[in-house]
Design a protein around this motif. Structure first.
Motif, PDB file in Angstrom:
ATOM      1  N   LYS A 170      -8.358  -1.900  -3.455  1.00 41.05           N
ATOM      2  CA  LYS A 170      -8.510  -1.487  -2.063  1.00 41.05           C
ATOM      3  C   LYS A 170      -8.608   0.032  -1.963  1.00 41.05           C
ATOM      4  O   LYS A 170      -9.471   0.570  -1.246  1.00 41.05           O
ATOM      5  CB  LYS A 170      -7.325  -1.992  -1.238  1.00 41.05           C
ATOM      6  CG  LYS A 170      -7.383  -1.621   0.232  1.00 41.05           C
ATOM      7  CD  LYS A 170      -6.204  -2.219   0.995  1.00 41.05           C
ATOM      8  CE  LYS A 170      -6.260  -1.867   2.472  1.00 41.05           C
ATOM      9  NZ  LYS A 170      -5.103  -2.468   3.216  1.00 41.05           N
ATOM     10  N   ASN A 214     -11.999   1.074  -3.202  1.00 42.17           N
ATOM     11  CA  ASN A 214     -13.054   0.804  -2.218  1.00 42.17           C
ATOM     12  C   ASN A 214     -13.051   1.823  -1.084  1.00 42.17           C
ATOM     13  O   ASN A 214     -14.099   2.119  -0.492  1.00 42.17           O
ATOM     14  CB  ASN A 214     -12.889  -0.605  -1.651  1.00 42.17           C
ATOM     15  CG  ASN A 214     -13.216  -1.695  -2.673  1.00 42.17           C
ATOM     16  OD1 ASN A 214     -13.918  -1.435  -3.655  1.00 42.17           O
ATOM     17  ND2 ASN A 214     -12.704  -2.898  -2.453  1.00 42.17           N
ATOM     18  N   LYS A 215     -11.886   2.354  -0.766  1.00 40.34           N
ATOM     19  CA  LYS A 215     -11.778   3.387   0.262  1.00 40.34           C
ATOM     20  C   LYS A 215     -12.214   4.755  -0.244  1.00 40.34           C
ATOM     21  O   LYS A 215     -12.334   5.709   0.538  1.00 40.34           O
ATOM     22  CB  LYS A 215     -10.325   3.480   0.757  1.00 40.34           C
ATOM     23  CG  LYS A 215      -9.862   2.331   1.652  1.00 40.34           C
ATOM     24  CD  LYS A 215      -8.398   2.502   2.021  1.00 40.34           C
ATOM     25  CE  LYS A 215      -7.940   1.460   3.025  1.00 40.34           C
ATOM     26  NZ  LYS A 215      -8.511   1.697   4.376  1.00 40.34           N
ATOM     27  N   ARG A 223      -4.845  -5.782  -6.515  1.00 45.46           N
ATOM     28  CA  ARG A 223      -5.537  -5.826  -5.218  1.00 45.46           C
ATOM     29  C   ARG A 223      -5.455  -4.488  -4.496  1.00 45.46           C
ATOM     30  O   ARG A 223      -6.454  -4.005  -3.938  1.00 45.46           O
ATOM     31  CB  ARG A 223      -4.933  -6.926  -4.344  1.00 45.46           C
ATOM     32  CG  ARG A 223      -5.523  -6.982  -2.932  1.00 45.46           C
ATOM     33  CD  ARG A 223      -4.904  -8.083  -2.104  1.00 45.46           C
ATOM     34  NE  ARG A 223      -3.453  -7.947  -1.972  1.00 45.46           N
ATOM     35  CZ  ARG A 223      -2.867  -7.094  -1.123  1.00 45.46           C
ATOM     36  NH1 ARG A 223      -3.601  -6.291  -0.360  1.00 45.46           N
ATOM     37  NH2 ARG A 223      -1.551  -7.048  -1.037  1.00 45.46           N
ATOM     38  N   GLU A 262       0.833  -1.208   0.000  1.00 49.89           N
ATOM     39  CA  GLU A 262       0.000   0.000   0.000  1.00 49.89           C
ATOM     40  C   GLU A 262       0.869   1.261   0.000  1.00 49.89           C
ATOM     41  O   GLU A 262       0.574   2.230  -0.700  1.00 49.89           O
ATOM     42  CB  GLU A 262      -0.930   0.004   1.217  1.00 49.89           C
ATOM     43  CG  GLU A 262      -2.070  -1.006   1.165  1.00 49.89           C
ATOM     44  CD  GLU A 262      -1.603  -2.436   1.480  1.00 49.89           C
ATOM     45  OE1 GLU A 262      -0.438  -2.612   1.914  1.00 49.89           O
ATOM     46  OE2 GLU A 262      -2.411  -3.365   1.299  1.00 49.89           O
TER      47      GLU A 262
END
Length: 246
Positions: free
Chosen positions: A212, A215-216, A208, A162
Motif C-alpha cells: 500500500k 502504491n502511494k 499488504r 499503517e
C-alpha cells in the motif's frame, strides 16, 4: 561464552571505525587522563564473527557483559509459555544490547544475529570496578545507559497497521541516520515475519501495508531492499501514532 571468544580491541581502531557507536562516549572519552583511557581500553573486547542464527547470549544466561553491535543486525526475543517467539527489538550497528540483565543479574531475553555480525564486549564487573576508581567514568556510564534505555520505548496502544509500519520505518531510518548510514536506502535484515511479530501484526498484513505504501509512492520495495521516497508522508503518519502515546 562471550568472554572466551573475545580479543583485545585497540583504542585507535575504535576511533577509526566506531565514531558513531554508542560506546564512543566510553571508549573515546573526554576529560580522562591518558593512563585512565589505557585502563579502559583494556576492558573493551571484540567478539568473534557471528553468523545468522548464532546467539550472542540466551535467556537465563548469567550477566557478564554489555555489548555494542559492531556490524550486522541482531534480534532480541523471548519465548512465552506456549512456546511462541515474541520479538522484542532489532539492534543496529552502534547500539547496546544486554542491558536487560543489569538488575536481575541474568538475561531476560535472547539475542541472535540476523546476518553476519559482531559486537564489542564490555565485561560488566570489570567496567564497574574501573568506574569506581575513575572519577567521572561512572557518571558517563549512567548517562549512556539512560540514553539507550529511553530509546527502547515500544509502540503501544490501539494503532492501525499503517501507523505501526510508518512508525517502525521512521524509527529505523532515524537510527540508521544517526549511525552514519543512509536513512532512505535501507537493507531489511529482518524478515517480514519478524517485523510482523514485533509490530504484533500478521505477516500478510505487513506485506499488504508495504504494498500500500509503495502504491502511494511513499516507498519502493525489492525483497529486503527498501527505499523511502516520501519521508514527510511516513513522518506525518508516524507522528499521529506517537502523539497518541503522550
Amino acid at each position: 561464552m562471550a568472554s572466551s571468544q573475545a580479543q583485545p580491541l585497540d583504542l585507535r581502531e575504535l576511533k577509526r571505525v566506531c565514531s558513531n557507536c554508542s560506546l564512543k562516549e566510553l571508549c573515546v572519552p573526554m576529560g580522562l587522563a591518558r593512563a585512565e583511557v589505557e585502563r579502559l581500553d583494556k576492558v573493551v573486547e571484540k567478539s568473534k564473527t557471528l553468523h545468522g542464527g548464532d546467539h550472542l547470549f540466551r535467556k537465563g544466561d548469567a550477566m557478564r557483559s554489555i555489548y555494542a553491535v559492531r556490524s550486522g543486525t541482531f534480534k532480541s526475543y523471548a519465548v512465552n509459555r506456549e512456546g511462541e517467539e515474541q520479538v522484542i527489538g532489532f539492534h543496529l550497528p552502534g547500539e547496546l544490547v544486554g542491558l536487560d540483565a543489569i538488575h536481575p543479574d541474568y538475561h531476560q531475553c535472547s539475542v541472535v544475529a540476523l546476518d553476519t555480525a559482531s559486537a564489542c564486549v564490555l565485561p560488566f564487573q570489570q567496567l564497574s570496578e574501573l568506574a569506581s576508581n575513575i572519577p567521572g567514568l561512572q557518571r558517563q556510564i549512567m548517562r549512556l545507559l539512560s540514553k539507550e534505555i529511553s530509546a527502547m520505548v515500544p509502540l503501544a496502544g490501539d494503532h492501525s497497521a499503517e501507523e505501526r509500519m510508518a512508525t517502525f520505518l521512521q524509527d529505523l531510518a532515524k537510527r540508521l541516520g544517526e549511525r552514519g548510514y543512509s536513512a532512505t536506502d535501507i537493507h531489511l535484515a529482518m524478515s517480514r515475519r519478524d517485523i510482523a511479530n514485533y509490530l504484533r501484526l500478521a505477516t500478510e498484513t505487513v506485506s499488504r501495508v508495504l504494498k500500500k505504501f509503495q502504491n502511494k509512492g511513499w516507498i519502493a520495495v525489492d525483497r529486503r531492499h527498501l527505499r523511502i521516497l516520501d519521508q514527510q508522508a511516513l513522518g506525518e503518519l508516524a507522528k499521529d501514532s506517537l502523539s497518541e502515546q503522550d
